[in-house]
Design a protein around this motif. Sequence first.
Motif, PDB file in Angstrom:
ATOM      1  N   PHE A  58       0.832  -1.206   0.000  1.00  0.00           N
ATOM      2  CA  PHE A  58       0.000   0.000   0.000  1.00  0.00           C
ATOM      3  C   PHE A  58       0.865   1.254   0.000  1.00  0.00           C
ATOM      4  O   PHE A  58       0.594   2.207  -0.740  1.00  0.00           O
ATOM      5  N   ARG A  62       0.914   4.031  -2.986  1.00  0.00           N
ATOM      6  CA  ARG A  62       0.561   5.425  -2.719  1.00  0.00           C
ATOM      7  C   ARG A  62       1.662   6.363  -3.196  1.00  0.00           C
ATOM      8  O   ARG A  62       1.386   7.411  -3.791  1.00  0.00           O
ATOM      9  N   ALA A 101      -3.979  -0.234  -4.272  1.00  0.00           N
ATOM     10  CA  ALA A 101      -4.003   0.484  -2.993  1.00  0.00           C
ATOM     11  C   ALA A 101      -5.329   0.261  -2.270  1.00  0.00           C
ATOM     12  O   ALA A 101      -5.364   0.077  -1.048  1.00  0.00           O
ATOM     13  N   GLN A 105      -5.672  -1.412   1.463  1.00  0.00           N
ATOM     14  CA  GLN A 105      -5.846  -0.320   2.423  1.00  0.00           C
ATOM     15  C   GLN A 105      -6.286  -0.814   3.798  1.00  0.00           C
ATOM     16  O   GLN A 105      -5.798  -0.342   4.826  1.00  0.00           O
ATOM     17  N   TYR A 108      -3.467  -2.251   5.629  1.00  0.00           N
ATOM     18  CA  TYR A 108      -2.560  -1.167   6.024  1.00  0.00           C
ATOM     19  C   TYR A 108      -3.040  -0.514   7.320  1.00  0.00           C
ATOM     20  O   TYR A 108      -2.242  -0.229   8.215  1.00  0.00           O
ATOM     21  N   ARG A 109      -4.342  -0.310   7.428  1.00  0.00           N
ATOM     22  CA  ARG A 109      -4.894   0.273   8.653  1.00  0.00           C
ATOM     23  C   ARG A 109      -4.688  -0.660   9.842  1.00  0.00           C
ATOM     24  O   ARG A 109      -4.364  -0.216  10.955  1.00  0.00           O
TER      25      ARG A 109
END
Length: 301
Positions: A58, A62, A101, A105, A108-109
């Motif tokens: 990710f 980005r 992405a 996501q 990633y969080r």
Amino acid sequence: MALSSLAAGRRQRIRRKADLRIAALQADLERLSQPRPAVGVRLAIRRSAGTALAAAIFGVCRWLLFTVASFLALGIAQDPSAEVHGIPPGFYIALSLTAVAGWTQDRYRQFRQAAAVLTISQAVKACTQARLASNTARPMKLTALANYLADVEKAVLKARRTRQTVLLRSHRIARLRDHAGQVVARLREAEARLDTEPDEAFQELAHLLMTIAENYTAGRVGALLPEAELTGRRSVRDRELIKLSIVVVLLVGVAIAAPLLGLPEGALLPVLAGVGILLLVAAFRRRYRQYLDLLPFFQGP
């Protein structure tokens, strides 16, 4: 069949990596006369190991997406009257990066939420290493511990954002901000004991760090430490956003002034990257790398 076996092998490697991290944390806590980590802490360590790859993907997507968009915008700005025949290749690249992405996501969080626990475990390890170090090696280990504690302070001040349990304009933010500042003040008070009572300070720091980790994983961002530990402590303010805002304003000024210096075509991005890194180093010192992903067109050295 081959894909399923590969996936199973990867899950086993992730599990072994998480088990090693948990075992190392338990050993460090035992050396500091502290109980074993709570279930929530162990689960956070496992979650961080399982989401690290997706979080890295990710971050790369980005960064590349911002870079592609910047080059497309620069191309249009340099020659706005140019005719465009068909859809530019950069559009398809940006679309693919956006899809990847979006797919990564959520993981990633999850990684961001668990990363605070990893930071705390690294600080606990630094406490153990400093306590066991010889007199000649201890100054270097104490410096490393101070750096890890600074990272913990940052994680504490950002806890309400990384846990994502509070709305951006919620009335609860002011109280959570004050509480996080008091927690940082309490950690600094314990850290100051390293200069007078180092052995007791190592144990106290380990106790405070693990208490913070346990409450953080339980979602108690407004009670990272008990109220009794915080009574009379003055809240430490988070100046991260102020420093970052100053960096952005200065970068905008450089971007506006750059054409007046007669820079060759295509030199704007490298100049902004170099100036941006210098500004981040001046504002955040050794922690400047942690802010590079906020300004994705910068390339770290």
